[in-house]
Design an enzyme around this catalytic site. Sequence first.
Site, PDB file in Angstrom:
ATOM      1  CD1 TRP A 154      -2.190  -2.131   1.872  1.00 38.76           C
ATOM      2  CD2 TRP A 154      -3.079  -1.115   0.083  1.00 38.76           C
ATOM      3  NE1 TRP A 154      -3.258  -2.887   1.446  1.00 38.76           N
ATOM      4  CE2 TRP A 154      -3.828  -2.288   0.345  1.00 38.76           C
ATOM      5  CE3 TRP A 154      -3.451  -0.311  -0.996  1.00 38.76           C
ATOM      6  CZ2 TRP A 154      -4.923  -2.680  -0.422  1.00 38.76           C
ATOM      7  CZ3 TRP A 154      -4.537  -0.705  -1.768  1.00 38.76           C
ATOM      8  CH2 TRP A 154      -5.260  -1.865  -1.481  1.00 38.76           C
ATOM      9  CB  ILE A 155       4.286   1.934  -1.052  1.00 43.72           C
ATOM     10  CG1 ILE A 155       4.626   0.840  -0.020  1.00 43.72           C
ATOM     11  CG2 ILE A 155       5.221   3.120  -0.947  1.00 43.72           C
ATOM     12  CD1 ILE A 155       4.371   1.225   1.418  1.00 43.72           C
ATOM     13  CB  THR A 156       0.555   6.523  -1.916  1.00 44.88           C
ATOM     14  OG1 THR A 156      -0.532   5.877  -1.244  1.00 44.88           O
ATOM     15  CG2 THR A 156       0.006   7.531  -2.905  1.00 44.88           C
ATOM     16  NE  ARG A 243      -1.127   8.413  12.921  1.00 44.28           N
ATOM     17  CZ  ARG A 243      -0.512   7.662  13.801  1.00 44.28           C
ATOM     18  NH1 ARG A 243      -0.075   8.197  14.943  1.00 44.28           N
ATOM     19  NH2 ARG A 243      -0.321   6.365  13.584  1.00 44.28           N
ATOM     20  NE  ARG A 268     -35.237  16.128  -7.139  1.00 48.02           N
ATOM     21  CZ  ARG A 268     -35.649  15.436  -8.199  1.00 48.02           C
ATOM     22  NH1 ARG A 268     -35.440  15.896  -9.419  1.00 48.02           N
ATOM     23  NH2 ARG A 268     -36.257  14.281  -8.019  1.00 48.02           N
ATOM     24  CG  HIS A 338     -26.823  14.571  -4.661  1.00 45.15           C
ATOM     25  ND1 HIS A 338     -26.185  15.187  -3.608  1.00 45.15           N
ATOM     26  CD2 HIS A 338     -26.489  15.273  -5.776  1.00 45.15           C
ATOM     27  CE1 HIS A 338     -25.478  16.197  -4.061  1.00 45.15           C
ATOM     28  NE2 HIS A 338     -25.656  16.284  -5.375  1.00 45.15           N
ATOM     29  N   GLY A 340     -31.597   9.349  -5.712  1.00 43.10           N
ATOM     30  CA  GLY A 340     -31.113   8.412  -6.718  1.00 43.10           C
ATOM     31  C   GLY A 340     -29.908   8.919  -7.473  1.00 43.10           C
ATOM     32  CD  GLU A 363       0.126   8.820   7.283  1.00 45.56           C
ATOM     33  OE1 GLU A 363       1.250   9.329   7.447  1.00 45.56           O
ATOM     34  OE2 GLU A 363      -0.191   8.242   6.235  1.00 45.56           O
TER      35      GLU A 363
END
Length: 384
Positions: A154-156, A243, A268, A338, A340, A363
């Site tokens: 999971w290394i970005t 963090r 709406r 919102h 649907g 993190e």
Amino acid sequence: MTTLSAEEQAIVEAVREFVDRDVRPVARELEHSDTYPEALVERMKELGVFGLAVPEPWGEAPVSMPCYALVTAELARGWMSLAGAMGGHTVVAKLLVAFGTREQQERWLPRMATGEVRATMALTEPGGGSDLQAMTTTARRDDDGYRIDGAKTWITNSRRSQLIALLCKTDPEARPRHAGISVLLVEHGPGLTVSRDLPKLGYKGVESCELSFDGYRAPPDAVLGGVEGRGFAQMMTGLETGRIQVAARALGVGQAAFDDALRYAQERESFGKPIWQHQSIGNYLADMATSLTAARLLVLHAAERAESGQRCDLEAGMAKLFASETAMQVALNAVRIHGGYGYSTEFDVERYFRDAPLMIVGEGTNEIQRTVIARQLVERGGPG
């Protein structure tokens, strides 16, 4: 109350304009196709985003931690993945500024400030999760430097970053365990394999991969700060920044979800009036705005404490915990408002709902955050 300098206010405003002009019009298409945002990242380089944590003489525009948090929130408001593209990079920059040798600083920081070199950090292992001291990745010293073996996951930005701050064990037999942990500054090369991009619910566009080290060679001067055994404490300091950054990302995602919900609730109509006038929808909006305001104050409180140089693991943990849970709830309520359309991929609220969970588990999971917070409350005798 947080007060930014005029220059910092201008930086936040420039990022906000970039997000509204360049990011929001294309984020949905890029996210749905899981396309790396090359053009947007290049624009972030031009804006100086990758150098926000690099002071003189290596950089030109370092900012305070509150300013950095607000920049992060603005990027995440446009597309959370853009904030992820600079998150680990900033942590590594701060680690180098605080702990790096002069040679390490001179080698990396000038190019990191411009974004020419991108950096990431590698902590998590396939079987370790949040228990960093249980890691099995080792860097064994010999006459030529270090031989590294192990895996991280999971290394970005792991494929596109040129520098990796690797947390590993240089003395697996050390007791206590943290005394044998170091941070090594490594580059891509023989013995390091980057896996395929891991499939994800959200957080599209930027890659998250597994790194495999098999006989990888690192030079003797690769240890951050030049002294083994200090890596755990170094990285824990870095995670305070991380963090706060994740909390700011959550703040941005929550703000985007609220903005879209507020706009839709005014446009709406049902039963002859805008839906915000129906009490159930109005109550959602009131709760969402209240929670986001509280989250913003917690994030800025943690950022101000970090800026003052004080230990802020309690404050950063609180900010990360509350902001991430808030983002998740606000995103869900935006879907409800919102109706649907909230379930349609033609509206952005479904993306916020998929992106928000990352901040809950990333993190350090929120379960870990609660443990950290409780321990600090006992040590400090309360939150004050």
